[in-house]
Scaffold this motif. Structure first.
Motif, PDB file in Angstrom:
ATOM      1  N   ARG A 183       0.829  -1.207   0.000  1.00 25.87           N
ATOM      2  CA  ARG A 183       0.000   0.000   0.000  1.00 25.87           C
ATOM      3  C   ARG A 183       0.863   1.257   0.000  1.00 25.87           C
ATOM      4  N   LEU A 184       1.986   1.204   0.732  1.00 24.99           N
ATOM      5  CA  LEU A 184       2.888   2.351   0.760  1.00 24.99           C
ATOM      6  C   LEU A 184       3.496   2.603  -0.615  1.00 24.99           C
ATOM      7  N   VAL A 185       3.938   1.521  -1.263  1.00 24.95           N
ATOM      8  CA  VAL A 185       4.509   1.650  -2.611  1.00 24.95           C
ATOM      9  C   VAL A 185       3.475   2.194  -3.572  1.00 24.95           C
ATOM     10  N   GLU A 186       2.239   1.704  -3.479  1.00 16.44           N
ATOM     11  CA  GLU A 186       1.177   2.164  -4.362  1.00 16.44           C
ATOM     12  C   GLU A 186       0.832   3.634  -4.096  1.00 16.44           C
ATOM     13  N   TYR A 187       0.872   4.025  -2.814  1.00 16.23           N
ATOM     14  CA  TYR A 187       0.602   5.421  -2.467  1.00 16.23           C
ATOM     15  C   TYR A 187       1.622   6.351  -3.126  1.00 16.23           C
ATOM     16  N   TYR A 188       2.909   5.996  -2.997  1.00 14.30           N
ATOM     17  CA  TYR A 188       3.940   6.861  -3.584  1.00 14.30           C
ATOM     18  C   TYR A 188       3.935   6.794  -5.105  1.00 14.30           C
ATOM     19  N   ARG A 189       3.525   5.671  -5.657  1.00 16.28           N
ATOM     20  CA  ARG A 189       3.407   5.593  -7.109  1.00 16.28           C
ATOM     21  C   ARG A 189       2.349   6.569  -7.601  1.00 16.28           C
ATOM     22  N   ARG A 190       1.203   6.601  -6.904  1.00 21.93           N
ATOM     23  CA  ARG A 190       0.143   7.547  -7.278  1.00 21.93           C
ATOM     24  C   ARG A 190       0.600   8.977  -7.053  1.00 21.93           C
ATOM     25  N   LEU A 191       1.284   9.196  -5.921  1.00 27.16           N
ATOM     26  CA  LEU A 191       1.736  10.544  -5.583  1.00 27.16           C
ATOM     27  C   LEU A 191       2.678  11.092  -6.641  1.00 27.16           C
ATOM     28  N   LEU A 192       3.674  10.301  -7.027  1.00 28.18           N
ATOM     29  CA  LEU A 192       4.685  10.767  -7.966  1.00 28.18           C
ATOM     30  C   LEU A 192       4.144  10.892  -9.386  1.00 28.18           C
ATOM     31  N   ARG A 193       2.983  10.287  -9.643  1.00 28.58           N
ATOM     32  CA  ARG A 193       2.327  10.453 -10.943  1.00 28.58           C
ATOM     33  C   ARG A 193       1.267  11.547 -10.913  1.00 28.58           C
ATOM     34  N   SER A 194       1.031  12.104  -9.750  1.00 28.36           N
ATOM     35  CA  SER A 194      -0.040  13.086  -9.589  1.00 28.36           C
ATOM     36  C   SER A 194       0.402  14.457 -10.081  1.00 28.36           C
ATOM     37  N   ARG A 195      -0.343  15.003 -10.996  1.00 32.62           N
ATOM     38  CA  ARG A 195      -0.034  16.342 -11.490  1.00 32.62           C
ATOM     39  C   ARG A 195      -0.195  17.375 -10.373  1.00 32.62           C
ATOM     40  N   GLU A 196      -1.223  17.189  -9.538  1.00 30.66           N
ATOM     41  CA  GLU A 196      -1.465  18.124  -8.438  1.00 30.66           C
ATOM     42  C   GLU A 196      -0.243  18.230  -7.525  1.00 30.66           C
ATOM     43  N   GLN A 197       0.430  17.086  -7.258  1.00 31.11           N
ATOM     44  CA  GLN A 197       1.625  17.084  -6.420  1.00 31.11           C
ATOM     45  C   GLN A 197       2.727  17.945  -7.025  1.00 31.11           C
ATOM     46  N   TRP A 198       2.959  17.817  -8.334  1.00 31.56           N
ATOM     47  CA  TRP A 198       4.057  18.543  -8.966  1.00 31.56           C
ATOM     48  C   TRP A 198       3.710  20.009  -9.199  1.00 31.56           C
ATOM     49  N   VAL A 199       2.439  20.301  -9.399  1.00 35.82           N
ATOM     50  CA  VAL A 199       2.027  21.707  -9.467  1.00 35.82           C
ATOM     51  C   VAL A 199       2.263  22.373  -8.119  1.00 35.82           C
ATOM     52  N   GLY A 200       1.921  21.672  -7.025  1.00 35.59           N
ATOM     53  CA  GLY A 200       2.190  22.196  -5.688  1.00 35.59           C
ATOM     54  C   GLY A 200       3.673  22.352  -5.434  1.00 35.59           C
ATOM     55  N   PHE A 201       4.478  21.407  -5.907  1.00 36.99           N
ATOM     56  CA  PHE A 201       5.927  21.493  -5.770  1.00 36.99           C
ATOM     57  C   PHE A 201       6.473  22.719  -6.496  1.00 36.99           C
ATOM     58  N   ALA A 202       5.974  22.959  -7.703  1.00 37.20           N
ATOM     59  CA  ALA A 202       6.400  24.136  -8.461  1.00 37.20           C
ATOM     60  C   ALA A 202       5.999  25.421  -7.749  1.00 37.20           C
ATOM     61  N   ALA A 203       4.803  25.429  -7.154  1.00 36.48           N
ATOM     62  CA  ALA A 203       4.336  26.605  -6.424  1.00 36.48           C
ATOM     63  C   ALA A 203       5.234  26.893  -5.235  1.00 36.48           C
ATOM     64  N   GLN A 204       5.608  25.840  -4.488  1.00 40.26           N
ATOM     65  CA  GLN A 204       6.474  26.022  -3.330  1.00 40.26           C
ATOM     66  C   GLN A 204       7.854  26.498  -3.752  1.00 40.26           C
ATOM     67  N   SER A 205       8.324  26.004  -4.888  1.00 41.39           N
ATOM     68  CA  SER A 205       9.688  26.291  -5.325  1.00 41.39           C
ATOM     69  C   SER A 205       9.857  27.718  -5.834  1.00 41.39           C
ATOM     70  N   LEU A 206       8.827  28.281  -6.464  1.00 41.11           N
ATOM     71  CA  LEU A 206       8.977  29.555  -7.174  1.00 41.11           C
ATOM     72  C   LEU A 206       9.613  30.636  -6.324  1.00 41.11           C
ATOM     73  N   PHE A 207       9.063  30.864  -5.144  1.00 48.66           N
ATOM     74  CA  PHE A 207       9.603  31.894  -4.252  1.00 48.66           C
ATOM     75  C   PHE A 207      10.462  31.305  -3.142  1.00 48.66           C
ATOM     76  N   PHE A 208      10.027  30.168  -2.613  1.00 49.76           N
ATOM     77  CA  PHE A 208      10.614  29.612  -1.395  1.00 49.76           C
ATOM     78  C   PHE A 208      12.090  29.249  -1.576  1.00 49.76           C
ATOM     79  N   ASN A 209      12.442  28.550  -2.653  1.00 45.20           N
ATOM     80  CA  ASN A 209      13.823  28.110  -2.820  1.00 45.20           C
ATOM     81  C   ASN A 209      14.813  29.266  -3.007  1.00 45.20           C
ATOM     82  N   PRO A 210      14.572  30.205  -3.939  1.00 43.09           N
ATOM     83  CA  PRO A 210      15.518  31.329  -4.054  1.00 43.09           C
ATOM     84  C   PRO A 210      15.588  32.165  -2.775  1.00 43.09           C
ATOM     85  N   TYR A 211      14.437  32.390  -2.145  1.00 38.23           N
ATOM     86  CA  TYR A 211      14.442  33.190  -0.924  1.00 38.23           C
ATOM     87  C   TYR A 211      15.252  32.518   0.179  1.00 38.23           C
ATOM     88  N   LEU A 212      15.057  31.206   0.376  1.00 37.05           N
ATOM     89  CA  LEU A 212      15.792  30.514   1.434  1.00 37.05           C
ATOM     90  C   LEU A 212      17.264  30.341   1.079  1.00 37.05           C
TER      91      LEU A 212
END
Length: 225
Positions: A23-52
Motif C-alpha cells: 500500500r505504501l509503494v502504491e501510495y507513492y506511485r500515485r503521488l509521484l504520478r499526480s499532477r497536483e503534487q508537482w504543481v504544488g511542488f512548483a508553487a512552493q519552489s517559485l519563491f521559497f527556494n531562491p528566498y531561502l
C-alpha cells in the motif's frame, strides 16, 4: 501443534507487513504520478527556494555546502509529499478558523498571522533535520533551524497564495480561480488560455532552480565566489 501455530503467526505477520509495504509503494506511485503534487511542488519552489538560498547565504550562514545539501534535502522531502501535506494542512487549519476566504481587513490580518505561526511550527523540525543531515552539529543545527524557520515563517502567506495561484493556473475550475489573488485573476487567469497557463507553471519552476543555483554559487562565500 505449537510449531504450526507459530508458523501461522509468522505467516500472518508477514502478510500484514507485505500488505502495508504494498500500500505504501502504491501510495507513492500515485503521488509521484499526480499532477497536483508537482504543481504544488512548483508553487512552493517559485519563491521559497531562491528566498531561502538567499537567507542561507546572507542571514543564516550554514556555509554554502551545508546550505546546498539542506536545500536539496528539503526539495527531496517536498517531492515525496511534504508540500502536499503543508498545503492540505493549511487548508484544514484555515477552514476550522473560518479564514479560508478572508473578506475583511481583520480576517486578512488574522490569516497572515495564522500563516506565519503555521509556517514556523511546521518548518522548524525540517530545517533542523536538514542542517543536521547536511553535516552540522546538533546544537548548530538547532540554532540554524530556528534562524531559517524565522526567516521563512513570514513567507507562509506568500507560499499559501502561490499554492492557490498555481492551482488556479492549472485549472478552469471556478472554485480554484476564486482562491487566486484578484490581481493574478485579472492579469493572467482571465486573459491567458489554460494551455498557456500550464506552461507558465513549468517555466516558473525552471526559473526558480536557476535562481537558487546562482545564489549558492555566486553570493559572497558561495561555491564559486
Amino acid at each position: 501443534m505449537d510449531a504450526l501455530s507459530l508458523s501461522r503467526s509468522f505467516g500472518s505477520a508477514g502478510n500484514y507487513w507485505r500488505g502495508k509495504l504494498s500500500r505504501l509503494v502504491e501510495y507513492y506511485r500515485r503521488l509521484l504520478r499526480s499532477r497536483e503534487q508537482w504543481v504544488g511542488f512548483a508553487a512552493q519552489s517559485l519563491f521559497f527556494n531562491p528566498y531561502l538560498a538567499a537567507a542561507d547565504m546572507f542571514f543564516v550562514h550554514p556555509g554554502a555546502i551545508h546550505g546546498v545539501v539542506s536545500r536539496c534535502l528539503a526539495n527531496f522531502w517536498a517531492a515525496l509529499g511534504t508540500c502536499g501535506i503543508y498545503s492540505g494542512g493549511r487548508d484544514e487549519v484555515f477552514k476550522k478558523l473560518g479564514l479560508l476566504a478572508p473578506n475583511s481587513r481583520f480576517a486578512v490580518l488574522a490569516a497572515c498571522l495564522t500563516d506565519t505561526a503555521y509556517g514556523f511550527i511546521l518548518n522548524l523540525p525540517g530545517f533542523v533535520l536538514n542542517y543536521k543531515l547536511s553535516g552540522c552539529e546538533w546544537m548548530a543545527s538547532v540554532v540554524l533551524g530556528v534562524k531559517a524557520a524565522g526567516a521563512a515563517s513570514w513567507t507562509s502567506s506568500i507560499s499559501g497564495a502561490l499554492f492557490d495561484t498555481f492551482r488556479a493556473l492549472d485549472s478552469d475550475d471556478p472554485r480554484h480561480k476564486a482562491r487566486a489573488p484578484a490581481w493574478v485573476r485579472w492579469a493572467v487567469i482571465d486573459r491567458v488560455q489554460l494551455k498557456t497557463r500550464k506552461k507558465l507553471i513549468w517555466i516558473s519552476l525552471a526559473i526558480s532552480v536557476a535562481a537558487t543555483a546562482a545564489l549558492y554559487c555566486f553570493a559572497p562565500g558561495g561555491l564559486l565566489s
